[in-house]
Scaffold this motif. Structure first.
Motif, PDB file in Angstrom:
ATOM      1  N   ASP A 261       0.833  -1.192   0.000  1.00 28.45           N
ATOM      2  CA  ASP A 261       0.000   0.000   0.000  1.00 28.45           C
ATOM      3  C   ASP A 261       0.861   1.232   0.000  1.00 28.45           C
ATOM      4  N   GLY A 262       2.079   1.115   0.380  1.00 25.49           N
ATOM      5  CA  GLY A 262       2.967   2.269   0.356  1.00 25.49           C
ATOM      6  C   GLY A 262       4.103   1.990  -0.582  1.00 25.49           C
ATOM      7  N   PRO A 263       5.258   2.431  -0.264  1.00 20.86           N
ATOM      8  CA  PRO A 263       6.401   2.213  -1.149  1.00 20.86           C
ATOM      9  C   PRO A 263       6.741   0.730  -1.202  1.00 20.86           C
ATOM     10  N   PRO A 264       7.408   0.322  -2.273  1.00 17.76           N
ATOM     11  CA  PRO A 264       7.773  -1.090  -2.393  1.00 17.76           C
ATOM     12  C   PRO A 264       8.647  -1.514  -1.218  1.00 17.76           C
ATOM     13  N   SER A 265       8.556  -2.796  -0.885  1.00 22.71           N
ATOM     14  CA  SER A 265       9.330  -3.262   0.252  1.00 22.71           C
ATOM     15  C   SER A 265      10.804  -3.213  -0.091  1.00 22.71           C
TER      16      SER A 265
ATOM     17  N   LYS B 222       7.474 -10.537   8.729  1.00 18.17           N
ATOM     18  CA  LYS B 222       7.286  -9.727   7.530  1.00 18.17           C
ATOM     19  C   LYS B 222       6.314  -8.589   7.773  1.00 18.17           C
ATOM     20  N   LEU B 223       5.286  -8.854   8.538  1.00 17.22           N
ATOM     21  CA  LEU B 223       4.363  -7.753   8.853  1.00 17.22           C
ATOM     22  C   LEU B 223       5.114  -6.656   9.622  1.00 17.22           C
ATOM     23  N   ARG B 224       5.967  -7.076  10.521  1.00 18.11           N
ATOM     24  CA  ARG B 224       6.648  -6.089  11.360  1.00 18.11           C
ATOM     25  C   ARG B 224       7.734  -5.341  10.616  1.00 18.11           C
ATOM     26  N   PHE B 225       8.554  -6.073   9.862  1.00 17.05           N
ATOM     27  CA  PHE B 225       9.763  -5.458   9.307  1.00 17.05           C
ATOM     28  C   PHE B 225       9.664  -5.107   7.826  1.00 17.05           C
ATOM     29  N   GLU B 226       8.767  -5.738   7.106  1.00 12.01           N
ATOM     30  CA  GLU B 226       8.594  -5.363   5.697  1.00 12.01           C
ATOM     31  C   GLU B 226       7.390  -4.468   5.494  1.00 12.01           C
ATOM     32  N   ASP B 227       6.304  -4.767   6.165  1.00 11.98           N
ATOM     33  CA  ASP B 227       5.051  -4.065   5.954  1.00 11.98           C
ATOM     34  C   ASP B 227       4.821  -2.966   6.984  1.00 11.98           C
TER      35      ASP B 227
ATOM     36  N   GLU C 280      -1.988  -3.790  14.968  1.00 16.33           N
ATOM     37  CA  GLU C 280      -2.512  -4.297  13.688  1.00 16.33           C
ATOM     38  C   GLU C 280      -2.178  -5.767  13.521  1.00 16.33           C
ATOM     39  N   ILE C 281      -0.954  -6.132  13.911  1.00 13.54           N
ATOM     40  CA  ILE C 281      -0.549  -7.532  13.815  1.00 13.54           C
ATOM     41  C   ILE C 281      -1.425  -8.388  14.712  1.00 13.54           C
ATOM     42  N   ALA C 282      -1.666  -7.895  15.915  1.00 15.15           N
ATOM     43  CA  ALA C 282      -2.497  -8.658  16.848  1.00 15.15           C
ATOM     44  C   ALA C 282      -3.880  -8.901  16.260  1.00 15.15           C
ATOM     45  N   THR C 283      -4.451  -7.859  15.664  1.00 18.44           N
ATOM     46  CA  THR C 283      -5.785  -7.993  15.080  1.00 18.44           C
ATOM     47  C   THR C 283      -5.769  -8.949  13.908  1.00 18.44           C
ATOM     48  N   MET C 284      -4.804  -8.783  13.032  1.00 18.37           N
ATOM     49  CA  MET C 284      -4.784  -9.582  11.803  1.00 18.37           C
ATOM     50  C   MET C 284      -4.490 -11.050  12.083  1.00 18.37           C
ATOM     51  N   MET C 285      -3.577 -11.302  13.019  1.00 16.43           N
ATOM     52  CA  MET C 285      -3.147 -12.679  13.227  1.00 16.43           C
ATOM     53  C   MET C 285      -3.839 -13.364  14.405  1.00 16.43           C
ATOM     54  N   GLY C 286      -4.653 -12.600  15.127  1.00 10.37           N
ATOM     55  CA  GLY C 286      -5.403 -13.232  16.206  1.00 10.37           C
ATOM     56  C   GLY C 286      -4.647 -13.348  17.510  1.00 10.37           C
ATOM     57  N   PHE C 287      -3.620 -12.503  17.729  1.00  9.39           N
ATOM     58  CA  PHE C 287      -2.989 -12.495  19.035  1.00  9.39           C
ATOM     59  C   PHE C 287      -3.937 -11.820  20.025  1.00  9.39           C
TER      60      PHE C 287
ATOM     61  N   CYS D   6      -0.779 -10.629  -1.151  1.00  6.89           N
ATOM     62  CA  CYS D   6      -1.902 -11.125  -0.346  1.00  6.89           C
ATOM     63  C   CYS D   6      -1.756 -10.688   1.106  1.00  6.89           C
ATOM     64  N   ARG D   7      -0.524 -10.691   1.589  1.00  8.71           N
ATOM     65  CA  ARG D   7      -0.330 -10.283   2.982  1.00  8.71           C
ATOM     66  C   ARG D   7      -0.705  -8.822   3.166  1.00  8.71           C
ATOM     67  N   ARG D   8      -0.293  -7.989   2.243  1.00 14.93           N
ATOM     68  CA  ARG D   8      -0.599  -6.568   2.359  1.00 14.93           C
ATOM     69  C   ARG D   8      -2.077  -6.291   2.115  1.00 14.93           C
ATOM     70  N   GLU D   9      -2.693  -7.111   1.308  1.00 16.74           N
ATOM     71  CA  GLU D   9      -4.132  -6.969   1.123  1.00 16.74           C
ATOM     72  C   GLU D   9      -4.844  -7.253   2.447  1.00 16.74           C
ATOM     73  N   ALA D  10      -4.409  -8.326   3.111  1.00 17.96           N
ATOM     74  CA  ALA D  10      -5.012  -8.657   4.405  1.00 17.96           C
ATOM     75  C   ALA D  10      -4.752  -7.553   5.426  1.00 17.96           C
ATOM     76  N   LEU D  11      -3.546  -7.012   5.405  1.00 18.18           N
ATOM     77  CA  LEU D  11      -3.213  -5.948   6.350  1.00 18.18           C
ATOM     78  C   LEU D  11      -4.041  -4.691   6.075  1.00 18.18           C
ATOM     79  N   ALA D  12      -4.194  -4.353   4.809  1.00 18.29           N
ATOM     80  CA  ALA D  12      -4.989  -3.169   4.454  1.00 18.29           C
ATOM     81  C   ALA D  12      -6.427  -3.332   4.924  1.00 18.29           C
ATOM     82  N   ALA D  13      -6.975  -4.516   4.718  1.00 22.40           N
ATOM     83  CA  ALA D  13      -8.351  -4.762   5.163  1.00 22.40           C
ATOM     84  C   ALA D  13      -8.445  -4.653   6.681  1.00 22.40           C
TER      85      ALA D  13
END
Lengths: 221, 198
Positions: A109-113, A172-177, A183-190, B42-49
């Motif tokens: 969604d932002g700049p390329p990783s 990857k969520l933490r260091f790339e995205d 947000e990680i907690a919500t997305m991954m269910g922590f 796909c990961r970023r799509e999930a994160l955006a949502a």
């Protein structure tokens, strides 16, 4: 098991005459315009573009007698809002590609990783220190430094590939995205961001031990 | 690789939605997790949502120009949106920063540098008031364009930038500290700024 249809969707799909359909559509849009606009805004930095995309999403949801919405109704097993956000974003990305070509705003969604920046963060966190800039900007490192960098990089790749998928997602969520712990907690269910940090610390410790056990310690010559 | 082949490699909407809601069978989950671990798109799509759905709890007002809305949807209710805010207005510049009551966050009180202050490029230490023991702080430094320059974790109430982080003279930077308390509560400073001297 299929999720129950939200009432505004059920009313829309069951509407018979055109007046009922228009009223139901208005109610549907009033209910969901906010997240649809958020979805559009998440694919562009330009406000006017977001409005265009939002309008396009509404058109596409309505076309062919609400064909996309009926698809959810037939087999949607998740909450409608979750499904709707994902569908809307994909429509916006299609809109973007139709106008600007294949490069998608969703290559992130932002700049390329930045794989180099990611690797650097991981290297720092597992305790190794090497001059990443000398490598990243194309400067010619000394042979010893290049060898150490390659050795560390390969060791990291091996260590990462041994991790369970869930831990790789976390890293990857933490260091790339650049996702926040919340947000990680919500997305991954922590259960909480604290659990994210705790797992992150454990994974990084695991990586550190792996590197040490494979002879990758202090890179100082 | 054709577009169809590329599409086949990605998760569909229903799979990502099911993943986000943890509504997958024991057989599906490992496959989807393995894909998300490797597929940035796909990961970023999930994160955006995740981010968008998380905004639903906040007040957000939508405004659009009358001609466009009249052409698109006649039945939408329109309210105003803030879309012309400066970064300062969005992030705030108070040292004691306000935290959003809507978000229910505690505050981290800054000690130095003061918001908006001018500092030499050699002043590389940031301090804030401790929130107690066993608190983990995440420090983030960005440039004026909002691009991250440095992110670091510490359990101290101060952080000194490592040597490889270079502050340019006569430049403006933003920084923030997020805290995680042992009981799972969060605290934050929101964004603060400083200007380096020539």
């Amino acid at each position: 098991m299929r999720s129950p249809l939200p009432p505004e969707l059920a009313r829309l799909l069951d509407a018979g005459d055109s007046d009922s359909r228009d009223q139901a559509w208005g109610a549907f849009v009033r209910k969901h315009s906010r997240i649809l606009f958020h979805a559009a805004k998440s694919t562009t930095d330009v406000y006017d573009d977001a409005m265009d995309r939002y309008a396009s999403v509404l058109d596409r949801l309505r076309e062919c007698d609400f064909r996309r919405l009926r698809r959810y109704a037939s087999d949607g097993r998740t909450q409608f809002s979750t499904w709707l956000v994902l569908v809307a974003r994909r429509m916006c990305i299609d809109y973007h590609r139709a106008r600007y070509g294949r490069r998608s705003p969703d290559a992130g969604d932002g700049p390329p990783s930045d794989a180099t920046a990611t690797r650097r963060q991981l290297v720092d966190l597992v305790g190794a220190r090497i001059d990443i800039e000398a490598i990243a900007d194309g400067a010619r490192p000394s042979p010893e430094l290049a060898l150490r960098a390659e050795e560390l990089s390969q060791a990291l790749v091996n260590a990462l590939s041994d991790l369970p998928a869930r831990d790789r997602i976390l890293l990857k969520l933490r260091f790339e995205d650049d996702a926040s712990a919340r947000e990680i907690a919500t997305m991954m269910g922590f259960p909480s961001p604290f659990h994210v940090y705790r797992r992150l610390t454990a994974v990084l410790d695991q990586l550190r031990r792996y590197l040490e056990s494979h002879g990758v310690g202090d890179p100082t010559p | 690789m054709t577009p169809d082949e590329a599409n086949e490699q990605h998760l569909d909407t229903e799979q990502i939605a099911a993943y986000l809601e943890r509504n997958m069978t024991p057989d599906e989950l490992p496959r989807v997790e393995a894909h998300i671990a490797e597929c940035e798109r796909c990961r970023r799509e999930a994160l955006a949502a995740t981010r968008i759905l998380g905004m639903r709890a906040r007040r957000w007002w939508l405004y659009a120009g009358a001609p466009l809305l009249a052409a698109v949807v006649a039945s939408i209710l329109l309210v105003s949106q803030r879309d012309t805010e400066t970064p300062e207005q969005v992030f705030g510049a108070d040292a004691t920063v306000r935290t959003s009551a809507d978000e229910g966050l505690l505050q981290v009180t800054i000690v130095a540098p003061a918001p908006g202050s001018a500092v030499g490029v050699g002043n590389r230490t940031f301090r804030w008031r401790s929130l107690g023991t066993d608190v983990l702080y995440r420090f983030t430094l960005t440039n004026q364009e909002g691009e991250p320059i440095f992110t670091g974790d510490t359990s101290d109430s101060a952080l000194t930038l490592p040597g490889e982080v270079v502050l340019e003279p006569d430049a403006r930077y933003f920084w923030r500290v997020d805290a995680l308390l042992p009981d799972g509560r969060s605290a934050t400073t929101r964004m603060l700024d400083f200007q380096t001297t020539r």
